[in-house]
Design a protein around this motif. Structure first.
Motif, mmCIF file in Angstrom:
data_model
loop_
_atom_site.group_PDB
_atom_site.id
_atom_site.type_symbol
_atom_site.label_atom_id
_atom_site.label_comp_id
_atom_site.label_asym_id
_atom_site.label_seq_id
_atom_site.Cartn_x
_atom_site.Cartn_y
_atom_site.Cartn_z
ATOM 1 N N ALA A 1 -6.088 -5.621 7.269
ATOM 2 C CA ALA A 1 -6.875 -4.577 6.602
ATOM 3 C C ALA A 1 -6.469 -3.166 6.959
ATOM 4 C CB ALA A 1 -8.361 -4.769 6.921
ATOM 5 N N THR A 2 -5.749 -2.948 8.053
ATOM 6 C CA THR A 2 -5.459 -1.594 8.477
ATOM 7 C C THR A 2 -4.469 -0.909 7.540
ATOM 8 O OG1 THR A 2 -4.666 -0.235 10.320
ATOM 9 C CG2 THR A 2 -3.585 -2.356 9.990
ATOM 10 N N GLN B 1 -0.969 1.768 13.906
ATOM 11 C CA GLN B 1 -1.909 0.757 14.367
ATOM 12 C C GLN B 1 -1.387 -0.645 14.068
ATOM 13 O OE1 GLN B 1 -4.508 1.153 16.176
ATOM 14 N NE2 GLN B 1 -5.396 -0.907 16.093
ATOM 15 N N LEU B 2 -0.719 -0.813 12.940
ATOM 16 C CA LEU B 2 -0.151 -2.119 12.599
ATOM 17 C C LEU B 2 0.925 -2.519 13.605
ATOM 18 C CD1 LEU B 2 0.121 -4.502 10.617
ATOM 19 C CD2 LEU B 2 1.767 -3.120 9.328
ATOM 20 N N ARG C 1 0.282 -1.675 -0.258
ATOM 21 C CA ARG C 1 1.479 -0.925 -0.648
ATOM 22 C C ARG C 1 1.542 -0.654 -2.143
ATOM 23 N NH1 ARG C 1 5.601 -3.749 -0.352
ATOM 24 N NH2 ARG C 1 4.770 -5.777 0.261
ATOM 25 N N HIS C 2 0.798 -1.416 -2.923
ATOM 26 C CA HIS C 2 0.788 -1.232 -4.388
ATOM 27 C C HIS C 2 -0.661 -1.176 -4.867
ATOM 28 C CE1 HIS C 2 5.121 -2.127 -4.527
ATOM 29 N NE2 HIS C 2 4.855 -3.075 -3.644
ATOM 30 N N PRO C 3 -1.385 -0.117 -4.543
ATOM 31 C CA PRO C 3 -2.801 -0.052 -4.955
ATOM 32 C C PRO C 3 -2.973 0.072 -6.463
ATOM 33 C CG PRO C 3 -2.101 2.032 -3.997
ATOM 34 C CD PRO C 3 -0.964 1.072 -3.788
ATOM 35 N N ASP C 4 -1.940 0.523 -7.180
ATOM 36 C CA ASP C 4 -2.062 0.677 -8.630
ATOM 37 C C ASP C 4 -2.178 -0.664 -9.336
ATOM 38 O OD1 ASP C 4 0.571 0.358 -7.625
ATOM 39 O OD2 ASP C 4 1.369 0.768 -9.622
ATOM 40 N N LEU C 5 -1.699 -1.746 -8.718
ATOM 41 C CA LEU C 5 -1.782 -3.072 -9.340
ATOM 42 C C LEU C 5 -3.116 -3.761 -9.090
ATOM 43 C CD1 LEU C 5 1.795 -4.468 -8.583
ATOM 44 C CD2 LEU C 5 0.957 -3.405 -10.685
#
Length: 344
Positions: free
Chosen positions: A241-242, A247-248, A287-291
């Motif tokens: 979720a991060t 932090q990852l 990484r692809h919030p538009d999808l």
């Protein structure tokens, strides 16, 4: 003087003309009235009706709504006997014939314009000690919270990458060229399929978390330290979720240290190692919030729970595939929310 000419239509002859010119369809003889709707030939003596009625009893009209009552509304054939006034076996036969008509006619799927996300999941059954898998697929427009169901594909054997290659090849070209991402439950082979098709790969979070949760337990001492297992579970959930890359990285180092301990079980170590290797496929939705990629297979799992009820009364793969196809053709859509509305 006005001459009135009687025009009649002979049932056995396509010619239309005056009564005085109409001939017998058998011997071309002169015909006469033989009652209200019958005619008689003066030469051969044969009679016929100009408006013949269909012979036999009138069929009981069950209508195309019968598969919808059985598949979608979960009515039993015995419950519908008083409504249609026939036996349960007759209702099952007529429902099967209507399902066959639904499954054989070309499917018409109206999908909105724009990019699509392909959702896949398999439903397996056993018949005579053989595995049969229904490869179910749906496409979700990136602008909607609705997924449109595609026709299923049935294959004998266990669910594997070869079966999914055959199922994906049945997707129409105009739909396939609009797909931008593939969402699956993490079965081995999906990463290769996504790379071959040029799609973004997203794995289900719930399957990963469930595999780690199965190793938890207060009294399961054979699985090693309880503290270690809970720390690994919390680190995996945070890594999924991060949005902070720094932090990852810290979480990855923590997981590497935890699975390197002597009291970490081999199965848990393998699960975490697979997650670290495929972390990009689990975090593609960030990484692809538009999808607006989903992160759980809850939509297809709900579909499978409904399908199990619809196909639960048959005992052969042919009837299973027929009922599943008719069910999907009648339903066509399922609700599929984006990552913000779904919970792990």
């Amino acid at each position: 003087s006005v001459t009135h000419v009687l025009i009649i239509i002979c049932h056995h002859c396509t010619e239309i003309g005056p009564y005085m010119h109409t001939k017998c369809p058998y011997c071309s003889g002169k015909i006469y009235h033989f009652g209200g709707r019958r005619r008689r030939c003066s030469q051969c003596g044969r009679t016929w009706s100009v408006r013949p009625q269909k012979r036999g009893r009138k069929p009981l009209r069950t209508g195309p709504n019968l598969p919808r009552l059985i598949l979608l509304e979960r009515h039993n054939a015995r419950q519908l006997v008083p409504r249609y006034d026939c036996s349960a076996a007759t209702l099952r036969y007529r429902a099967r014939e209507h399902m066959r008509v639904i499954a054989e006619r070309p499917g018409q799927l109206l999908i909105p314009e724009g990019d699509l996300v392909l959702l896949v999941d398999g439903l397996w059954s056993t018949f005579q000690d053989h595995y049969w898998v229904l490869y179910n697929m749906a496409v979700k427009p990136v602008t909607e919270n609705v997924a449109y169901l595609l026709d299923p594909v049935q294959r004998c054997g266990r669910e594997d990458a070869r079966g999914w290659d055959a199922a994906i090849s049945t997707i129409p070209g105009e739909i396939k060229e609009r797909i931008r991402a593939l969402f699956s439950d993490g079965l081995p082979g999906f990463e290769t399929i996504a790379q071959r098709q040029g799609w973004i790969n997203q794995f289900c979070h719930r399957h990963l978390i469930a595999s780690v949760e199965s190793k938890l337990g207060r009294h399961r001492r054979q699985l090693g330290s309880r503290w270690l297992r809970e720390r690994i579970y919390a680190a995996v959930c945070d890594a999924l979720a991060t949005t902070d890359e720094h932090q990852l990285g810290l979480l990855e180092e923590q997981l590497q240290q935890l699975i390197g301990r002597w009291d970490c079980t081999r199965r848990l170590r393998w699960t975490v190692t697979q997650f670290l290797r495929l972390k990009d496929s689990f975090r593609a939705y960030l990484r692809h919030p538009d999808l607006r990629l989903p992160i759980t297979t809850g939509s297809l799992e709900s579909l499978h729970s409904l399908l199990r009820v619809a196909i639960g009364t048959v005992n052969n793969p042919e009837s299973t595939f027929l009922r599943a196809t008719a069910f999907i053709r009648l339903r066509r859509t399922i609700t599929c929310n984006g990552p913000i509305l779904q919970q792990n």
